[in-house]
Design a protein around this motif. Structure first.
Motif, PDB file in Angstrom:
ATOM      1  N   HIS A 141     114.693  67.752 -43.511  1.00  0.00           N
ATOM      2  CA  HIS A 141     115.706  66.965 -44.200  1.00  0.00           C
ATOM      3  C   HIS A 141     115.428  65.466 -44.018  1.00  0.00           C
ATOM      4  CE1 HIS A 141     117.704  70.855 -43.609  1.00  0.00           C
ATOM      5  NE2 HIS A 141     118.526  70.515 -44.581  1.00  0.00           N
ATOM      6  N   VAL A 142     116.100  64.660 -44.815  1.00  0.00           N
ATOM      7  CA  VAL A 142     116.151  63.218 -44.600  1.00  0.00           C
ATOM      8  C   VAL A 142     117.611  62.786 -44.663  1.00  0.00           C
ATOM      9  CG1 VAL A 142     113.844  62.757 -45.531  1.00  0.00           C
ATOM     10  CG2 VAL A 142     115.835  62.656 -47.058  1.00  0.00           C
ATOM     11  N   ARG A 143     117.918  61.692 -43.979  1.00  0.00           N
ATOM     12  CA  ARG A 143     119.266  61.137 -44.060  1.00  0.00           C
ATOM     13  C   ARG A 143     119.276  59.981 -45.029  1.00  0.00           C
ATOM     14  NH1 ARG A 143     122.336  57.708 -39.431  1.00  0.00           N
ATOM     15  NH2 ARG A 143     121.139  56.059 -40.483  1.00  0.00           N
ATOM     16  N   ALA A 144     120.207  60.037 -45.984  1.00  0.00           N
ATOM     17  CA  ALA A 144     120.378  58.963 -46.959  1.00  0.00           C
ATOM     18  C   ALA A 144     121.798  58.422 -46.817  1.00  0.00           C
ATOM     19  CB  ALA A 144     120.141  59.475 -48.375  1.00  0.00           C
ATOM     20  N   PHE A 194     129.401  58.589 -44.333  1.00  0.00           N
ATOM     21  CA  PHE A 194     128.759  58.079 -45.552  1.00  0.00           C
ATOM     22  C   PHE A 194     127.270  58.412 -45.550  1.00  0.00           C
ATOM     23  CE2 PHE A 194     129.999  53.959 -43.220  1.00  0.00           C
ATOM     24  CZ  PHE A 194     128.914  53.964 -42.380  1.00  0.00           C
ATOM     25  N   TYR A 195     126.982  59.680 -45.211  1.00  0.00           N
ATOM     26  CA  TYR A 195     125.598  60.158 -45.174  1.00  0.00           C
ATOM     27  C   TYR A 195     125.436  61.441 -45.994  1.00  0.00           C
ATOM     28  CZ  TYR A 195     125.681  57.203 -41.009  1.00  0.00           C
ATOM     29  OH  TYR A 195     125.861  56.155 -40.138  1.00  0.00           O
ATOM     30  N   ALA A 196     124.328  61.504 -46.705  1.00  0.00           N
ATOM     31  CA  ALA A 196     123.889  62.754 -47.331  1.00  0.00           C
ATOM     32  C   ALA A 196     122.634  63.199 -46.590  1.00  0.00           C
ATOM     33  CB  ALA A 196     123.598  62.547 -48.817  1.00  0.00           C
ATOM     34  N   PHE A 197     122.415  64.526 -46.558  1.00  0.00           N
ATOM     35  CA  PHE A 197     121.328  65.074 -45.736  1.00  0.00           C
ATOM     36  C   PHE A 197     120.555  66.114 -46.552  1.00  0.00           C
ATOM     37  CE2 PHE A 197     119.839  67.039 -41.590  1.00  0.00           C
ATOM     38  CZ  PHE A 197     119.304  65.867 -41.063  1.00  0.00           C
ATOM     39  N   PRO A 198     119.822  65.654 -47.581  1.00  0.00           N
ATOM     40  CA  PRO A 198     119.142  66.601 -48.479  1.00  0.00           C
ATOM     41  C   PRO A 198     117.941  67.282 -47.828  1.00  0.00           C
ATOM     42  CG  PRO A 198     118.532  64.357 -49.027  1.00  0.00           C
ATOM     43  CD  PRO A 198     119.627  64.261 -47.991  1.00  0.00           C
ATOM     44  N   ASP A 199     117.662  68.463 -48.312  1.00  0.00           N
ATOM     45  CA  ASP A 199     116.510  69.260 -47.873  1.00  0.00           C
ATOM     46  C   ASP A 199     115.317  68.873 -48.736  1.00  0.00           C
ATOM     47  OD1 ASP A 199     114.620  71.224 -47.314  1.00  0.00           O
ATOM     48  OD2 ASP A 199     116.105  72.829 -47.190  1.00  0.00           O
TER      49      ASP A 199
END
Length: 395
Positions: A365-368, A324-329
């Motif tokens: 990146h960050v983890r959301a 349940f993680y998104a990892f956008p640039d």
């Protein structure tokens, strides 16, 4: 003589960095009461289903407050064996091939302490969960990070393993689907990785805590592939799929000799997992699958929303196949991952985790975490869009 208590701290502990996640959330804690939306801590927003909680209450009412076998209750180990056979197509004997642990984190620690000699090299793919590198370091092993990339959906490949491999490598740690990227491997990719592991005679630790939360395709365990069960420790638990983080209950399955080695460490440290948590876990396995499916459906819906919004905002984001993680640039904003996360928190009250907390390959990146309500994700994305737009306006 120095009066500094640090003189008593072991050298390998004194140089160990604190978790990048926890460090960042000390900032979040200081903003309590300021309408912060957290997309940070990897914890389901669902409460443990009532029938699971009720099983624990009933266990207490019946006076189940005592020690269990070091390996865990026979009933739970039998249920684990049935669950793993049904969902992962791997057969384990309850009596000597399964150990119940205090979360998957303890299972990972037991495996590292049972199998790593000082100087042994251990491979793991990166970005990765924050505890893998320190767990290796704490047992005096030598970590070998194997990079994965957004262009590949952060899937590990046999080619990357071959390039990173060094003489003396003993073990490979896998986490599929992966925290923090949601990346995973196809059966074909896993088959190639398995071939590499057999060729190099590697022991494999496979952490599959997010496997039930696979959205695209089907999940395959490397332990189910030919010639792998005898060289694999299968790690799993209840925190994510069953929304049981605070219960601290997990398990490891593998060859009897290896499970016995882990049990030796377990019996002198933890002794056994909480009997109340074990009773709850038994109920989860026996009657909790419908709950898993309902929660997974909500995570899937949230994933589609957050990935779409990130890409619309201009923060390139692959669609995670699981977790349940998104990892956008965030590199296109001109900010480092830490400056982006701190700025977003301070200006728009949204908490995400800087990607470099998960290793150098998380840079940019960050983890959301989208384990929060759909409505909260909508509001968080609106705030993120505003933050990014303000940054563009300033440039």
């Amino acid at each position: 003589m120095s009066n500094d208590p640090k003189r008593w701290v072991a050298g390998h502990v004194s140089v160990l960095p604190k978790s990048g996640i926890r460090d960042f959330f000390e900032l979040v804690a200081k903003m309590k009461g300021q309408d912060v939306i957290s997309l940070g801590v990897g914890e389901p927003d669902f409460v443990t289903p009532w029938h699971i909680r009720e099983a624990a209450i009933y266990a207490l009412e019946r006076g189940k407050t005592y020690y269990t076998s070091n390996l865990g209750t026979p009933e739970l180990r039998k249920a684990i064996a049935g669950y793993v056979a049904e969902h992962f197509h791997i057969g384990y004997r309850p009596e000597d091939q399964i150990i119940v642990t205090v979360g998957v984190s303890e299972a990972l620690d037991l495996a590292c302490r049972a199998f790593i000699n000082p100087g042994d090299k251990v491979m793991f793919h990166q970005p990765c969960y924050v505890s893998y590198h320190p767990s290796i370091a704490l047992t005096h092993g030598e970590p070998i990070a194997v990079p994965t990339y957004a262009k590949d959906g952060f899937a590990l490949t046999a080619a990357a393993l071959r390039e990173a491999w060094q003489p003396g490598a003993k073990m490979l740690m896998l986490n599929l689907p992966t925290n923090p990227t949601g990346g995973t491997c196809t059966k074909k990719q896993l088959t190639e990785i398995a071939e590499f592991c057999r060729e190099k005679d590697l022991l494999v630790l496979t952490d599959e805590i997010y496997s039930e939360l696979t959205f695209d395709g089907t999940h395959t365990s490397i332990a189910s592939l030919p010639g792998m069960a005898e060289r694999t420790i299968f790690l799993h638990g209840f925190s994510k799929a069953f929304a049981m983080t605070g219960w601290r209950i997990g398990y490891a399955c593998g060859p009897a000799t290896l499970i016995d080695a882990m049990m030796k460490v377990h019996q002198y440290t933890m002794l056994c997992a909480s009997i109340v948590a074990q009773e709850a876990a038994l109920e989860a396995l026996q009657h909790g699958w419908d709950d898993v499916l309902k929660m997974r459906e909500q995570y899937h819906r949230r994933r589609d929303l957050i990935v779409r919004r990130f890409n619309e905002i201009g923060l390139t984001c692959h669609s995670p196949r699981g977790s349940f993680y998104a990892f956008p640039d965030v590199a296109k904003t001109g900010l480092s991952e830490k400056d982006f996360a701190v700025g977003l928190l301070q200006q728009e009250r949204v908490a995400v985790v800087p990607g470099n907390a998960f290793g150098v390959n998380g840079t940019g990146h960050v983890r959301a975490c989208f384990a929060t309500s759909y409505e909260q994700i909508v509001e968080a994305c609106d705030r993120i869009e505003r933050f990014v737009a303000q940054g563009r306006a300033k440039r």
